[in-house]
Design a protein around this motif. Structure first.
Motif, PDB file in Angstrom:
ATOM      1  N   GLU A 388       2.530  -2.285  -0.214  1.00  0.00           N
ATOM      2  CA  GLU A 388       2.578  -1.748  -1.594  1.00  0.00           C
ATOM      3  C   GLU A 388       1.252  -1.993  -2.312  1.00  0.00           C
ATOM      4  OE1 GLU A 388       4.716   0.075  -3.069  1.00  0.00           O
ATOM      5  OE2 GLU A 388       6.661  -0.210  -2.118  1.00  0.00           O
ATOM      6  N   ILE A 389       0.740  -3.207  -2.207  1.00  0.00           N
ATOM      7  CA  ILE A 389      -0.518  -3.530  -2.912  1.00  0.00           C
ATOM      8  C   ILE A 389      -1.652  -2.648  -2.365  1.00  0.00           C
ATOM      9  CG2 ILE A 389      -2.230  -5.333  -3.408  1.00  0.00           C
ATOM     10  CD1 ILE A 389      -0.006  -7.404  -3.356  1.00  0.00           C
ATOM     11  N   GLU A 390      -1.667  -2.513  -1.048  1.00  0.00           N
ATOM     12  CA  GLU A 390      -2.720  -1.717  -0.400  1.00  0.00           C
ATOM     13  C   GLU A 390      -2.675  -0.261  -0.900  1.00  0.00           C
ATOM     14  OE1 GLU A 390      -2.493  -1.925   3.894  1.00  0.00           O
ATOM     15  OE2 GLU A 390      -4.686  -2.082   3.916  1.00  0.00           O
ATOM     16  N   ASN A 391      -1.483   0.322  -0.920  1.00  0.00           N
ATOM     17  CA  ASN A 391      -1.349   1.717  -1.370  1.00  0.00           C
ATOM     18  C   ASN A 391      -1.668   1.855  -2.848  1.00  0.00           C
ATOM     19  OD1 ASN A 391      -0.647   2.581   1.120  1.00  0.00           O
ATOM     20  ND2 ASN A 391       1.561   2.271   0.806  1.00  0.00           N
ATOM     21  N   PHE A 392      -1.240   0.873  -3.607  1.00  0.00           N
ATOM     22  CA  PHE A 392      -1.492   0.895  -5.058  1.00  0.00           C
ATOM     23  C   PHE A 392      -3.000   0.928  -5.321  1.00  0.00           C
ATOM     24  CE2 PHE A 392      -2.436  -1.816  -8.827  1.00  0.00           C
ATOM     25  CZ  PHE A 392      -1.871  -1.024  -9.802  1.00  0.00           C
TER      26      PHE A 392
END
Ligand SMILES: Cc1ncc(COP(=O)(O)O)c(C=O)c1O
Length: 394
Positions: A388-392
């Motif tokens: 999630e953090i990576e995509n965000f």
């Protein structure tokens, strides 16, 4: 209506939780990486501890106990300090409190007024800042140097000692960085305190949670500089909600007599810490258990996984934690451009992905430009969180 001192109280860890409740109302799954409570993850309180607590109540221990703590428990803790850290602390020099939180409250209330200063690590656990401000003092942060693995910067510490300084606080393993102070630096801090006739407060709540090197207790390194150790059952015994902690005095030359008496008065004024938790803790300390070893084994795997994933995400970098259960990545805000600061990043991350972290500026000025995550969830959840953090960020 409300006093200035209460208006000034801030606690980013819980404040972000209030934003998370709003986000949860929209139906989004929330990943709670903001609060350092292992019991809310797959680190369960050992059955035996719960039985000990229930038995204490069934056996009628439901009364106010000695304000300084049940003497059998203080004796057990004295034995523990001897076996673990080779310290000679009499049971009379141990005070049982409602968590380390109350111990910090008692000490700062007894020590700080009129702009007196407490030297605390920066970044800092917010409680030290809050209580110092609350009692009209000035929290002064000495630098933990990120470029040197969050080691304390002794030159900075030395520069910040003034005639108003009351004590130097050490927190190792550290919240929020997750890093242990190196032994040489602890010795330097002790020497510096000795030179200036100061004493040391040592928050040792994570002492049993270390991954790569053993914990060295500051008091065991100090011949005559007084040290007040703060510790408790919340984290290593997996009973955060019991609210049980203690402080102990390593005070070879009796320099702390007046302070000790003041703290005793405060303890009497609040009657006592939980009686049943104290009686249960006597049983717990008398019974061998390997739950901490198991906990550290699981946490080490989660630390390794988290460190690997965070360093692969563009725009994030971090020092490898070697204790406690936090990781404190730095945000490359210039490179990322989109976010003004760490708070902006953390709140937007939460709203968009449900990943709830704490913005680094909630840990004082040295925390700016970072976020704090706990490494408590299991690997499947951590994997989702880092995805999630990576995509965000992308
Ligand atoms: C460094 C540090 N000290 C003290 C505490 C509070 O501990 P207790 O539950 O014993 O009040 C915490 C809780 O997160 C902590 O991180």
């Amino acid at each position: 209506m409300l006093t200035k001192r209460v208006k000034g109280v801030e606690y980013a860890i819980r404040e972000i939780a209030a934003v998370a409740s709003e986000v949860a109302k929209t139906g989004k799954t929330i990943y709670n990486l903001n609060i350092g409570d292992p019991v809310q993850f797959d680190f369960k309180t050992p059955e035996f501890f719960s039985s000990a607590l229930a038995n204490a109540s069934k056996n009628g221990k439901n009364y106010y106990v000695d304000s300084l703590g049940v003497i059998e428990l203080r004796k057990e803790i004295s034995g523990l300090l001897k076996t673990r850290n080779n310290l000679n602390v009499n049971a009379e020099d141990i005070l049982i409190t409602s968590g380390v939180t109350e111990a910090i409250h008692f000490i700062i209330a007894s020590l700080i007024e009129d702009n007196k200063e407490l030297l605390i690590p920066g970044p800092s656990y917010p409680l030290y800042i809050n209580y110092t401000n609350f009692f009209d003092g000035k929290p002064v942060e000495y630098e933990l140097n990120e470029a040197e693995g969050w080691e304390p910067n002794i030159d900075d510490l030395r520069k910040k000692i003034t005639d108003k300084t009351q004590a130097i606080l050490i927190c190792s393993p550290n919240n929020p960085t997750g890093v242990l102070y190196n032994e040489k630096k602890v010795k330097e801090i002790i020497n510096l305190a000795g030179e200036h006739n100061l004493f040391i407060l040592s928050d040792e709540i994570y002492d049993q949670i270390t991954f790569d090197k053993p914990y060295v207790c500051p008091a065991s390194l100090s011949k005559d500089v007084p040290i007040i150790g703060l510790n408790g059952f919340s984290k290593t015994h997996l009973v955060t909600g019991w609210r049980l902690g203690y402080l102990y005095y390593h005070d070879p030359n009796n320099k702390l007599e007046e302070l000790k008496n003041g703290i005793k008065k405060l303890a009497r004024a609040r009657l006592s810490a939980s009686s049943i938790a104290q009686f249960a803790a006597i049983d717990i300390l008398k019974t061998p258990s390997d739950h901490t070893i198991q906990m550290v084994r699981k946490l080490r795997e989660r630390r390794d996984y988290s460190y690997k994933r965070i360093r692969q995400i563009e725009g994030l970098d971090c020092v490898k934690p070697n204790g406690a259960f936090y990781i404190f990545p730095r945000l490359d805000l210039e490179g990322l451009k989109k976010w003004k600061n760490d708070k902006d990043f953390a709140i937007e991350l939460l709203k968009e992905t449900g990943v709830c972290t704490v913005y680094g500026s909630g840990f004082g000025d040295y925390g700016k430009g970072h976020i704090r995550l706990t490494i408590l969830p299991n690997e499947q959840i951590l994997e989702k969180v880092y995805n999630e953090i990576e995509n965000f960020i992308k």
